[in-house]
Structures are given as C-alpha cells and as structure tokens.
Scaffold this motif. Structure first.
Motif, short mmCIF file in Angstrom:
data_model
loop_
_atom_site.label_atom_id
_atom_site.label_comp_id
_atom_site.label_asym_id
_atom_site.label_seq_id
_atom_site.Cartn_x
_atom_site.Cartn_y
_atom_site.Cartn_z
N SER A 118 0.78 -1.23 0.01
CA SER A 118 -0.08 0.07 -0.20
C SER A 118 0.84 1.25 0.04
O SER A 118 0.67 2.19 -0.77
CB SER A 118 -0.92 0.07 1.31
N GLU A 119 2.02 1.22 0.75
CA GLU A 119 2.86 2.54 0.71
C GLU A 119 3.54 2.38 -0.65
O GLU A 119 3.80 3.69 -1.10
CB GLU A 119 4.00 2.02 1.78
N LEU A 120 3.98 1.43 -1.27
CA LEU A 120 4.47 1.43 -2.56
C LEU A 120 3.64 2.25 -3.61
O LEU A 120 3.84 2.80 -4.39
CB LEU A 120 5.07 0.07 -2.97
N SER A 121 2.31 1.70 -3.46
CA SER A 121 1.33 2.23 -4.38
C SER A 121 1.14 3.89 -4.19
O SER A 121 0.99 4.41 -5.03
CB SER A 121 -0.02 1.53 -4.15
N LYS A 122 1.20 4.28 -2.90
CA LYS A 122 0.99 5.68 -2.50
C LYS A 122 2.32 6.53 -3.09
O LYS A 122 2.01 7.58 -3.69
CB LYS A 122 0.90 5.68 -1.07
N LYS A 123 3.46 5.95 -2.68
CA LYS A 123 4.73 6.74 -3.18
C LYS A 123 4.61 6.70 -4.67
O LYS A 123 5.21 7.76 -5.14
CB LYS A 123 5.87 6.06 -2.65
N SER A 124 4.31 5.69 -5.51
CA SER A 124 4.28 5.90 -6.92
C SER A 124 3.37 6.22 -7.69
O SER A 124 3.37 6.52 -8.87
CB SER A 124 4.54 4.23 -7.45
N GLY A 125 2.12 6.30 -7.01
CA GLY A 125 0.83 6.60 -7.75
C GLY A 125 0.30 5.41 -8.50
O GLY A 125 -0.57 6.02 -9.32
N ALA A 185 -3.49 -2.91 -7.61
CA ALA A 185 -3.80 -3.93 -8.76
C ALA A 185 -2.92 -3.96 -9.54
O ALA A 185 -2.64 -4.88 -10.18
CB ALA A 185 -5.29 -3.57 -8.83
N THR A 186 -2.51 -2.64 -10.28
CA THR A 186 -1.49 -2.61 -11.19
C THR A 186 -0.15 -3.13 -10.75
O THR A 186 0.64 -3.96 -11.44
CB THR A 186 -1.69 -1.29 -11.72
N ILE A 187 0.28 -2.86 -9.42
CA ILE A 187 1.46 -3.43 -9.13
C ILE A 187 1.54 -4.90 -9.13
O ILE A 187 2.47 -5.71 -9.50
CB ILE A 187 1.68 -2.72 -7.70
N LYS A 188 0.36 -5.51 -8.49
CA LYS A 188 0.27 -6.90 -8.59
C LYS A 188 0.16 -7.49 -9.84
O LYS A 188 1.12 -8.52 -10.02
CB LYS A 188 -1.03 -7.21 -7.92
N TYR A 189 -0.38 -6.91 -10.97
CA TYR A 189 -0.21 -7.33 -12.29
C TYR A 189 1.25 -7.11 -12.81
O TYR A 189 1.88 -8.36 -13.16
CB TYR A 189 -1.15 -6.37 -13.25
N TYR A 190 1.83 -6.24 -12.43
CA TYR A 190 3.27 -6.32 -12.83
C TYR A 190 4.38 -7.24 -12.05
O TYR A 190 5.29 -7.83 -12.73
CB TYR A 190 4.03 -4.76 -12.47
N LEU A 191 3.92 -7.46 -10.68
CA LEU A 191 4.53 -8.50 -10.04
C LEU A 191 4.42 -9.89 -10.83
O LEU A 191 5.16 -10.82 -11.16
CB LEU A 191 4.05 -8.60 -8.70
N ARG A 192 3.04 -10.31 -11.18
CA ARG A 192 2.53 -11.32 -11.93
C ARG A 192 3.36 -11.42 -13.34
O ARG A 192 3.73 -12.56 -13.67
CB ARG A 192 1.13 -11.59 -12.26
N GLU A 193 3.49 -10.53 -13.72
CA GLU A 193 4.16 -10.53 -15.24
C GLU A 193 5.52 -10.40 -14.96
O GLU A 193 6.21 -10.57 -16.35
CB GLU A 193 3.65 -9.21 -16.05
N GLY A 194 6.32 -10.33 -14.28
CA GLY A 194 7.58 -10.42 -13.94
C GLY A 194 8.26 -9.15 -14.36
O GLY A 194 9.59 -8.97 -14.79
#
Length: 215
Positions: A4-11, A15-24
C-alpha cells in the motif's frame, strides 16, 4: 514498505502493481508473512521505470519484460550490456513483406548509408535489429509518398544522430555503477525520443516563423 505504501509513493494502484509482479516486470518483495511482503526503494525505482517504458515509451507489457530482462542479464562487460539493452527495445514492422519493391529499395539505401557511416550494428544483425527495421520502414514509407530519402538526403540525419549518441554515452559513462549505466541506456533511448520529437517540431515552427513571417 508495504504494498500500500509502494502504491501511495508511486501513484500506481495496488492492482496494477500486483499485475506487474505477476508479469515479471517487478521483482518480488521480501516475504515477511504468508500474505505480506516488504518492498524497498529499488522496487519504487523499478516501478517508475516500468511505467515510463509502458506509458511514455508505448512499449507493450510483453516487450517491456524483454527489455527489463536484457537490463538484468549478466553480460561480460558494461559495453555488452548497454548495447544489448538498446537492441532489445522493440519495434513492430508496419510495411509489407521483404519482397515489396519499396522495402527492397529501402534496404539497399539503408545498407549503403550504414556502410558510408561505418555503423556495423545494422549490418551485423542482418536486418534483425529493431532499429534497422524501423529505419527501413521509414525510408520505404518516404519513398512511397515521393519524398527524398536517398543516401545524400539521409546523411545529415545520420550525422546528427551520431552526435546525440556521443552525448548519450557521455551521460551514461558518468554514472557510477554498471547497473545504472544499463538502465540509463534504456531510459535515454526511450524517454528522450519524445523529447527529441517535441524539440524538432518546435524548431520547425520557429524556422517557419523565421523564414516566412519574420516581420
């Protein structure tokens, strides 16, 4: 930091961060429990780079993964890694088959231009270099529309591109670590292209004003 903090700092949404994690596209965080992970400033930096590649560079997710993989590859030397990262930048051909007359003529023009400039990259790749294909497509399209695109006409563009390459490499070599240099090679190539396009258009407008409306 938590997701959640990574999301807040990056904007960027979780859900998108999780997608990027799944996609490598983003390396996994450090697991601290069964359903939680810890992320660091390196993740924030990589996330911003991913967003730049996809949203500024307009690179599809699958191709962005290839570019990032080439950046992370353990190459023998910095020069090899920098070159490999730039070569991995994608391009989807827009013209017809290699048998198209305009494409065939464009391939000859590009080969002559590269030989004149002493640039081995395009010739060495036998046409598989994405930038080589981009150049062939551009020259073929210009020819179809009847615009000048022979070697003498293209030479000034090649000369200015060479000057920009020297400047880019000077910037890259000033960085401290091989990892920073490889990332900068990709960032300068992808993110400065829209900058160059904008400057070229502004310069065109200014030159028109100077020539035709100087009063």
């Amino acid at each position: 930091m938590r997701l959640s903090e990574l999301s807040k700092k990056s904007g960027v949404s979780t859900a998108t961060i999780k997608y990027y994690l799944r996609e490598g596209l983003l390396p996994p965080g450090e697991r601290i429990s069964a359903n939680q992970a810890d992320y660091h400033t390196d993740h924030l930096h990589r996330l911003r780079l991913v967003r730049a590649l996809i949203h500024v560079g307009r690179i599809p997710v699958a191709r962005a993964r290839e570019v990032l993989a080439s950046m992370d590859e353990d190459q023998p030397g910095t020069e090899d890694r920098v070159g490999a990262a730039i070569e991995a930048l994608p391009y989807e051909p827009v013209n017809g088959s290699d048998g198209d007359a305009f494409v065939v003529r464009a391939q000859g023009t590009v080969a002559a231009l590269l030989a004149q400039e002493g640039w081995a990259a395009g010739a060495r790749s036998s046409g598989n270099h994405p930038a080589y294909q981009m150049l062939v497509d551009a020259v073929a399209t210009l020819a179809r529309l009847g615009y000048p695109c022979d070697v003498p006409h293209l030479t000034p563009y090649a000369a200015r591109a060479a000057e920009l390459a020297v400047h880019d490499l000077n910037v890259i070599q000033a960085l401290d670590s091989p990892e920073e240099r490889v990332e900068a090679a990709v960032a300068l190539t992808v993110l400065y292209e829209p900058l160059l396009l904008a400057l070229r258009r502004l310069a065109g407008v200014e030159e028109c004003r100077r020539r035709y409306n100087s009063a």
